[in-house]
Design a protein around this motif. Structure first.
Motif, short mmCIF file in Angstrom:
data_model
loop_
_atom_site.label_atom_id
_atom_site.label_comp_id
_atom_site.label_asym_id
_atom_site.label_seq_id
_atom_site.Cartn_x
_atom_site.Cartn_y
_atom_site.Cartn_z
N ARG A 27 -3.97 39.30 -23.85
CA ARG A 27 -4.76 39.17 -22.55
C ARG A 27 -3.81 39.26 -21.36
NH1 ARG A 27 -9.40 34.84 -24.29
NH2 ARG A 27 -10.82 36.20 -25.58
N GLY A 28 -2.42 39.01 -21.78
CA GLY A 28 -1.57 39.24 -20.73
C GLY A 28 -1.23 37.87 -19.73
N LYS A 29 -1.83 36.68 -20.28
CA LYS A 29 -1.76 35.52 -19.17
C LYS A 29 -0.52 34.83 -19.45
CE LYS A 29 -6.88 34.90 -19.29
NZ LYS A 29 -7.86 33.84 -19.45
N GLN A 30 -0.10 34.23 -18.42
CA GLN A 30 1.36 33.20 -18.61
C GLN A 30 0.82 32.12 -18.09
OE1 GLN A 30 4.31 34.87 -19.52
NE2 GLN A 30 3.11 36.71 -20.18
N GLY A 31 1.99 31.19 -18.47
CA GLY A 31 1.72 29.83 -17.92
C GLY A 31 0.75 29.01 -18.35
N ALA A 32 0.11 28.17 -17.39
CA ALA A 32 -0.95 27.30 -17.96
C ALA A 32 -2.31 28.16 -18.03
CB ALA A 32 -1.13 26.17 -16.69
#
Length: 91
Positions: free
Chosen positions: A31-36
């Motif tokens: 999904r390409g999410k980053q960080g928290a």
């Protein structure tokens, strides 16, 4: 020998580690999410801990605040049935 309680605790924390590692891996890679934001169900956990913090503050800090006095005056009870706006069904 390890007791049943320690086995449960180890199993529980192993499941949490598995949940976080698989969920973060899927969120980052697929999904390409980053960080928290990569934490699985980030919105739910964020709201859960905010609600938990508010509940703790209510329980432990409610005793600290002075009692609020009501600015409402009390109403006198009605003495006559004729002043009641509801008269019931008449047959």
């Amino acid at each position: 020998s390890i007791s049943a309680g320690w086995i449960f605790v180890l199993f529980f924390f192993s499941l949490i580690a598995l949940y976080l590692s698989v969920g973060i891996g899927i969120n980052m890679l697929a999904r390409g999410k980053q960080g928290a934001e990569a934490i699985p169900n980030y919105g739910f956990w964020s709201e859960f801990f905010d609600s938990f913090r508010a509940g703790v503050a209510l329980v432990f800090c409610c005793q600290c605040r002075p009692k609020a006095t009501s600015s409402y005056s009390t109403m006198a009870p009605e003495t006559s049935a004729s002043t009641n706006s509801y008269q019931g069904l008449s047959a």
